[in-house]
Design an enzyme around this catalytic site. Structure first.
Site, PDB file in Angstrom:
ATOM      1  N   TRP A  48       0.837  -1.220   0.000  1.00  0.00           N
ATOM      2  CA  TRP A  48       0.000   0.000   0.000  1.00  0.00           C
ATOM      3  C   TRP A  48       0.862   1.256   0.000  1.00  0.00           C
ATOM      4  O   TRP A  48       0.367   2.353  -0.247  1.00  0.00           O
ATOM      5  CB  TRP A  48      -0.928   0.001   1.220  1.00  0.00           C
ATOM      6  CG  TRP A  48      -0.240   0.255   2.543  1.00  0.00           C
ATOM      7  CD1 TRP A  48       0.849  -0.410   3.020  1.00  0.00           C
ATOM      8  CD2 TRP A  48      -0.573   1.235   3.524  1.00  0.00           C
ATOM      9  NE1 TRP A  48       1.210   0.084   4.251  1.00  0.00           N
ATOM     10  CE2 TRP A  48       0.352   1.094   4.590  1.00  0.00           C
ATOM     11  CE3 TRP A  48      -1.559   2.214   3.640  1.00  0.00           C
ATOM     12  CZ2 TRP A  48       0.317   1.893   5.743  1.00  0.00           C
ATOM     13  CZ3 TRP A  48      -1.594   3.003   4.783  1.00  0.00           C
ATOM     14  CH2 TRP A  48      -0.660   2.842   5.812  1.00  0.00           C
ATOM     15  N   ASP A  49       2.144   1.096   0.248  1.00  0.00           N
ATOM     16  CA  ASP A  49       3.092   2.209   0.218  1.00  0.00           C
ATOM     17  C   ASP A  49       2.918   3.020  -1.073  1.00  0.00           C
ATOM     18  O   ASP A  49       2.995   4.239  -1.081  1.00  0.00           O
ATOM     19  CB  ASP A  49       4.541   1.685   0.245  1.00  0.00           C
ATOM     20  CG  ASP A  49       4.833   0.780   1.428  1.00  0.00           C
ATOM     21  OD1 ASP A  49       3.922   0.083   1.876  1.00  0.00           O
ATOM     22  OD2 ASP A  49       5.995   0.751   1.890  1.00  0.00           O
ATOM     23  N   GLU A  64       0.559  -2.337  12.515  1.00  0.00           N
ATOM     24  CA  GLU A  64       0.769  -3.796  12.544  1.00  0.00           C
ATOM     25  C   GLU A  64       1.079  -4.344  13.940  1.00  0.00           C
ATOM     26  O   GLU A  64       1.408  -5.510  14.085  1.00  0.00           O
ATOM     27  CB  GLU A  64       1.883  -4.165  11.560  1.00  0.00           C
ATOM     28  CG  GLU A  64       1.479  -3.870  10.129  1.00  0.00           C
ATOM     29  CD  GLU A  64       2.503  -4.311   9.103  1.00  0.00           C
ATOM     30  OE1 GLU A  64       3.589  -4.785   9.492  1.00  0.00           O
ATOM     31  OE2 GLU A  64       2.210  -4.172   7.900  1.00  0.00           O
ATOM     32  N   LYS A  74       2.711   0.585  15.956  1.00  0.00           N
ATOM     33  CA  LYS A  74       3.946   0.604  15.178  1.00  0.00           C
ATOM     34  C   LYS A  74       4.026   1.895  14.344  1.00  0.00           C
ATOM     35  O   LYS A  74       5.088   2.399  14.046  1.00  0.00           O
ATOM     36  CB  LYS A  74       3.920  -0.616  14.245  1.00  0.00           C
ATOM     37  CG  LYS A  74       5.156  -0.809  13.408  1.00  0.00           C
ATOM     38  CD  LYS A  74       5.003  -2.066  12.544  1.00  0.00           C
ATOM     39  CE  LYS A  74       6.213  -2.289  11.670  1.00  0.00           C
ATOM     40  NZ  LYS A  74       6.005  -3.349  10.676  1.00  0.00           N
ATOM     41  N   GLN A  75       2.856   2.397  13.939  1.00  0.00           N
ATOM     42  CA  GLN A  75       2.837   3.504  12.981  1.00  0.00           C
ATOM     43  C   GLN A  75       1.502   4.229  13.026  1.00  0.00           C
ATOM     44  O   GLN A  75       0.555   3.760  13.664  1.00  0.00           O
ATOM     45  CB  GLN A  75       3.061   2.941  11.583  1.00  0.00           C
ATOM     46  CG  GLN A  75       1.975   1.998  11.112  1.00  0.00           C
ATOM     47  CD  GLN A  75       2.497   1.009  10.067  1.00  0.00           C
ATOM     48  OE1 GLN A  75       2.838  -0.114  10.404  1.00  0.00           O
ATOM     49  NE2 GLN A  75       2.542   1.439   8.816  1.00  0.00           N
TER      50      GLN A  75
HETATM   51  C1  BGC Z   1       4.912  -1.389   7.554  1.00  0.00           C
HETATM   52  C2  BGC Z   1       3.889  -1.473   6.441  1.00  0.00           C
HETATM   53  C3  BGC Z   1       4.578  -1.262   5.108  1.00  0.00           C
HETATM   54  C4  BGC Z   1       5.739  -2.230   4.930  1.00  0.00           C
HETATM   55  C5  BGC Z   1       6.524  -1.994   3.665  1.00  0.00           C
HETATM   56  C6  BGC Z   1       6.040  -2.371   7.280  1.00  0.00           C
HETATM   57  O1  BGC Z   1       7.016  -2.228   8.251  1.00  0.00           O
HETATM   58  O2  BGC Z   1       4.328  -1.685   8.797  1.00  0.00           O
HETATM   59  O3  BGC Z   1       2.902  -0.503   6.633  1.00  0.00           O
HETATM   60  O4  BGC Z   1       3.675  -1.429   4.079  1.00  0.00           O
HETATM   61  O5  BGC Z   1       6.624  -2.075   6.024  1.00  0.00           O
HETATM   62  O6  BGC Z   1       7.083  -0.734   3.659  1.00  0.00           O
END
Ligand code: BGC
Length: 760
Positions: free
Chosen positions: A356-357, A483, A592-593
């Site tokens: 999804w980035d 996550e 985490k984010q």
């Molecule tokens: C993040 C995801 C991201 C992925 C790839 C993971 O660490 O939690 O949101 O899509 O990294 O960048």
């Protein structure tokens, strides 16, 4: 347009071997089709870690995904991006002594990237153990105008001797991928994926063709050498490798130039990739290297013309931002066979997968600078829509399409479904990106041709995954962006993005109907009744809200959990995912984010400012930013809330992430989403840009550390430059027809220039 700070350079006297793999990433060359890590041509001594790799975007093999328990529908194989060849190796031998950065005396050593010219380089002055001194200048380029081509220009000058030099150059077809069994972000097991198929030398050019072990694909690379003086060049095949020996005399102060050309071709794009490699090599050899360099420069000139971004008062930061924008154009796919991987084409982290980035962090940059690239990225998703339909079926859905959490060719590749497949918000993200592209370009034809089908199929999926309960529409058992909190009911981000997706399905239906462009959509069997159902579900979408805290809880159960004590968690325990069992993380309030905070950025009209403010402060205390996708979003939201110092700190944390290796994993590749997020933190954050259905909005602010910043964006048919200094903000229309723009909530007609005092 000339960019400020076009060259990023470092003194490269090796003191820490760990830096070597980081610089392999930082100075890699790529053009969206191929990527080559910046390994030393002469290699390192045995025992020093290296990831020697060359990659093709979208080219993969199938690897087994071992599931300990064979439950229905779990992913059993995945695609993995392959290291396809090593053509970097060139040994230099002077009178029997082999050049090495680890022997003799390195008197000077620099590495650099020139972002205007699109070239990386090394410069070394070396004294051999026996006292012979040479100067070496090496330039590398992956061509933007001939995507198949990678060149190494290697110039050696004798500084204090007359003698003999030998170049021993290799083209190795038997290569492997890197593996690290202790890091979930790299592949665990190393396998040999490529099977030698054919090796030939024709007119001094070696061509090696290999087949993948399972995906039924082929790759061919061709290598040619040219020397600046007459000399014998002998190329021999040795198994599935070719070696080229060039033996010549050199006199004091003489410079000798070797150019090594590599072309790449693959069977995804060319049925007969060997024949195509020959054509590509012919093309490369008919023009001079100087002409190729010039074409690279012209390509980038055009690129920089479209993405001006300057900060006055902080040259280092301007350099870091240019670096990030340069990496985005290096990484992004240029055809419909590929997308942009989480690590670009710079390394093997996340195995070359698309996430999804792309939609939430990278397309916003291309929308404003080069929307045709966004169109291409959306076309890639469109091309994989049938795979997404199959994926939905595997997951038990009767209708619609569910895009995979991570993929190369369209099928799901995440091994651990709680923080993989369960991330249904990817559907909302892809739908959002189609709308975002439309809002910036108003390209309804593309919506009719491809975009709407994505929007309707993702909308159908929401109708299938969700259900009505107590008069609201709910979505259970999904994972939001964070996550560290998995498999929950009513993740706020997911629900609000599903709502947006459903609303736009409804809107597009009537827009296309009015424009008489429904033909493509009718074949899906979409009816007015169905789109009215979309609208009803959107209206009744349940968005969690907590009356006491006056915030949006991340999901139904988030606030009932124990709060993780971040303050007393030792520094070495971060990122938490490498030190704590997932279940332990899931039982806590720890993120985490950015999750709900991200939702408030992109769907800001769904909540009041009070809720947005309270929510920001609440999640700030429980977010680790262990993902590189996080601080840029916190920066944007801090700007929105007028917390400019905070916005600046968050921004600073993310702008130099790869240049300073702050996440300690740059060796596995750059962080492309973070790079796009950085751009967003300036333009959407400090600049306060929002593009909505009816107009374009700005609310600029200026961090006290900067004298001024300036950026340029595309909007519909126009180009606008925004300049912000301590006194005023200046909006200049540089291209296109006049526009109504909103600044701090007031509308202006931008015909030429609008100047407004800076607020805040
Ligand atoms: C993040 C995801 C991201 C992925 C790839 C993971 O660490 O939690 O949101 O899509 O990294 O960048």
């Amino acid at each position: 347009m000339k960019i400020k700070q076009p060259v990023y350079a470092i003194d490269n006297i090796i003191s820490d071997y760990n830096d070597l793999t980081v610089y392999e990433t930082v100075f890699h060359n790529a053009n969206g089709y191929i990527g080559v890590r910046s390994n030393f041509e002469e290699g390192y001594p045995e025992g020093i870690d290296t990831i020697r790799g060359s990659y093709i975007n979208g080219f993969y093999d199938i690897a087994e995904m071992k599931q300990a328990e064979k439950l229905y529908g779990l992913v059993e194989d995945k695609q993995t991006m392959l290291n396809v060849v090593d053509t970097q190796t060139i040994y230099l031998i002077i009178d029997g002594e082999k050049f090495s950065m680890f022997e003799g005396t390195v008197k000077e050593s620099k590495r650099w990237l020139d972002m205007e010219k699109g070239i990386t380089g090394r410069y070394i002055v070396w004294r051999s153990p026996k006292g012979k001194e040479i100067e070496i200048s090496i330039k590398r380029m992956t061509s933007f105008t001939q995507l198949s081509l990678f060149t190494i220009e290697y110039i050696v000058k004798a500084l204090n001797f007359n003698g003999n030099i030998v170049f021993q150059s290799y083209h190795r077809g038997e290569v492997q991928n890197y593996s690290n069994e202790n890091d979930p972000r790299a592949a665990r097991e190393s396998s040999r994926y490529l099977v030698p198929a054919q090796a030939v030398v024709e007119e001094g050019v070696s061509y090696l063709t290999s087949d993948t072990s399972k995906s039924a694909l082929s790759v061919c690379t061709g290598v040619a050498h040219r020397l600046s003086k007459d000399s014998s060049i002998v190329t021999k095949l040795e198994g599935h490798s070719a070696s080229t020996k060039i033996d010549t005399a050199i006199v004091e102060n003489e410079s000798i130039q070797l150019v090594k050309y590599t072309v790449f071709s693959d069977s995804i794009r060319h049925k007969d990739c060997t024949a195509n490699a020959k054509v590509e090599m012919g093309k490369a050899l008919t023009v001079s290297l100087e002409t190729l360099y010039q074409a690279q420069f012209v390509y980038l000139k055009e690129y920089w013309n479209n993405c001006l971004l300057e900060i006055k008062g902080d040259d280092e930061l301007t350099e870091a931002i240019n670096y990030n924008m340069y990496q985005l154009i290096q990484s992004v796919g240029k055809d419909e066979h590929c997308n942009i991987t989480a690590k670009g084409l710079s390394g093997e982290g996340y195995e070359g997968h698309y996430f999804w980035d792309t939609e939430m962090y990278i397309e916003p940059f291309f929308n404003l600078t080069e929307p045709s690239i966004t169109k291409n990225l959306i076309s890639f998703r469109y091309k994989t829509l049938d795979k997404a339909r199959e994926n939905a079926k595997i997951l038990g859905h009767a209708k619609g399409a569910l895009f995979p959490w991570r993929t190369i060719m369209g099928t799901e590749c995440s091994g651990y479904f709680p923080s993989g497949t369960a991330g249904y918000h990817i559907n909302g993200d892809i739908a959002y990106s189609v709308v975002a592209y439309y809002l910036v370009t108003k390209d309804l034809d593309f919506i009719a041709e491809k975009g709407a089908e994505i929007i309707f199929e993702t909308a159908r999926l929401w109708m299938d995954v969700g259900n009505y309960s107590n008069g609201t529409f709910r979505i259970n058992e999904v994972t939001g962006p964070d996550e560290y909190t998995c498999m929950v009911n009513n993740n706020y981000y997911t629900n609000v993005s599903a709502q947006y997706n459903l609303r736009w399905a409804y809107k597009f239906y009537y827009m296309l109907k009015e424009a008489k462009q429904l033909t493509n959509i009718e074949k899906l069997g979409i009816t007015e009744d169905e789109v009215r159902e979309f609208e009803r579900a959107a209206d009744l979408m349940y968005l969690p809200y907590d009356n006491t805290l006056k915030i949006n809880p991340q999901d139904d159960s988030f606030l009932d959990k124990k709060v993780w004590d971040l303050e007393n968690t030792p520094k070495e325990k971060f990122p938490l995912l490498l030190h704590y069992h997932p279940l332990h993380l899931y039982r806590h309030q720890v993120c985490k984010q950015a999750d709900t905070v991200l939702a408030h950025f992109i769907f800001e009209d769904a909540q009041s400012m009070e809720t947005i403010r309270n929510t920001f402060h609440y999640y700030e205390k429980v977010t680790t930013h262990d993902s590189s996708l996080s601080t840029c979003i916190f920066s944007i939201m801090a700007s929105k809330l007028g917390l400019i110092d905070k916005a600046y700190d968050y921004f600073g944390d993310s702008a130099k992430l790869d240049l300073f290796n702050t996440h300690k994993n740059t060796k596995d590749g750059i962080h492309t989403a973070n790079m796009g997020g950085n751009f967003m933190a300036i333009v959407y954050g400090f600049g306060g840009l929002r593009i909505k259905e009816n107009s374009i909005y700005f609310a600029p602010s200026l961090p006290k550390q900067w004298e001024q910043y300036k950026f340029q964006i595309n909007y519909e048919d126009s180009q606008i430059i925004v300049e912000v200094n301590a006194k005023e903000t200046i909006f200049t229309l540089v291209k296109g027809g006049s526009k109504v723009i909103h600044i701090y909530g007031i509308s202006y007609n931008l015909e030429d220039v609008v100047k407004i005092a800076l607020q805040g």
